[in-house]
Design an enzyme around this catalytic site. Structure first.
Site, mmCIF file in Angstrom:
data_model
loop_
_atom_site.group_PDB
_atom_site.id
_atom_site.type_symbol
_atom_site.label_atom_id
_atom_site.label_comp_id
_atom_site.label_asym_id
_atom_site.label_seq_id
_atom_site.Cartn_x
_atom_site.Cartn_y
_atom_site.Cartn_z
ATOM 1 N N LYS A 99 0.829 -1.204 0.000
ATOM 2 C CA LYS A 99 0.000 0.000 0.000
ATOM 3 C C LYS A 99 0.864 1.254 0.000
ATOM 4 O O LYS A 99 0.639 2.169 -0.801
ATOM 5 C CB LYS A 99 -0.926 0.014 1.212
ATOM 6 N N ASP A 127 -6.693 1.111 1.080
ATOM 7 C CA ASP A 127 -6.758 1.187 2.536
ATOM 8 C C ASP A 127 -8.154 0.792 2.997
ATOM 9 O O ASP A 127 -8.961 0.295 2.210
ATOM 10 C CB ASP A 127 -6.386 2.589 3.022
#
Length: 214
Positions: free
Chosen positions: A124, A142
């Site tokens: 991420k 997320d």
């Protein structure tokens, strides 16, 4: 689970996102690629607002890996101790700074694999840096994006990797660059976890979410 929306429905949704905010920006403050890596690494299990408060003074004195190493772990802790998991994050920032200096000449690499090899940098974080600094249409999934993607049918998946693939497979190519920013902002301010603000939602009529709030 809501079914995956079709291409034309998704394009209509992103047409509205684009019309409302043509150039969405990430909310983490940074001055270069290095400070972006640090800010995103610090943001795990913390809010962007909290990270920004901690890093404003920090980045004035340590905006390169060399300066961060000079500051040292204890010096770094003094700046970020208001952030959750600050001790482990400080260790990671110092370690990744040393690797950048020793292996990359102090320059942040622009490959996902190289970024993910740095301590405290997962997929991420790597995707955020690739997207925000180098303009790569990478999708950083997320909790907001995972929720919005599944709730709206924009990007349906059982885990973050599946949602990332769904974004890449289903969102029109011309909206890929800013897709994750639009979705994050929508999840943060409108499509909230506990009390989604459906009455103020610009895509309410296009969203198949059954538990809409008026």
């Amino acid at each position: 689970m809501v079914k995956q929306l079709g291409y034309h429905q998704i394009r209509a949704i992103f047409d509205r996102f684009h019309a409302t905010e043509p150039e969405p920006k990430g909310e983490l403050e940074h001055v270069n690629a290095y400070t972006l890596v640090v800010a995103v690494a610090l943001s795990a299990q913390a809010t962007d607002v909290g990270v920004n408060k901690a890093t404003r003074a920090l980045f004035q004195i340590a905006d390169t890996p060399e300066k961060m190493l000079a500051l040292g772990e204890e010096g770094l802790i003094e700046h970020i101790k208001t952030i959750g998991l600050y001790r482990q994050k400080a260790k990671n920032v110092i370690k990744l700074s040393r690797i950048l200096v020793e292996d990359y000449g102090g320059v942040v690499p622009n490959s996902r694999a190289a970024l993910q090899s740095l301590p405290g940098v997962g997929r991420k974080t790597a995707n955020v840096v690739l997207n925000m600094w180098w303009g790569v249409p990478a999708q950083a999934v997320d909790t907001h994006i995972f929720r919005v993607g599944n709730r709206t049918g924009i990007a349906v998946g059982k885990d973050v990797n599946a949602v990332e693939r769904a974004i890449e497979d289903n969102i029109p190519a011309d909206y890929q660059q800013h897709a994750h920013h639009w979705l994050i902002l929508h999840g943060r301010y409108t499509c909230k976890a506990r009390k989604p603000m459906c009455g103020n939602c610009i895509i309410r009529d296009l969203c198949p979410y059954e538990d809409k709030n008026i």
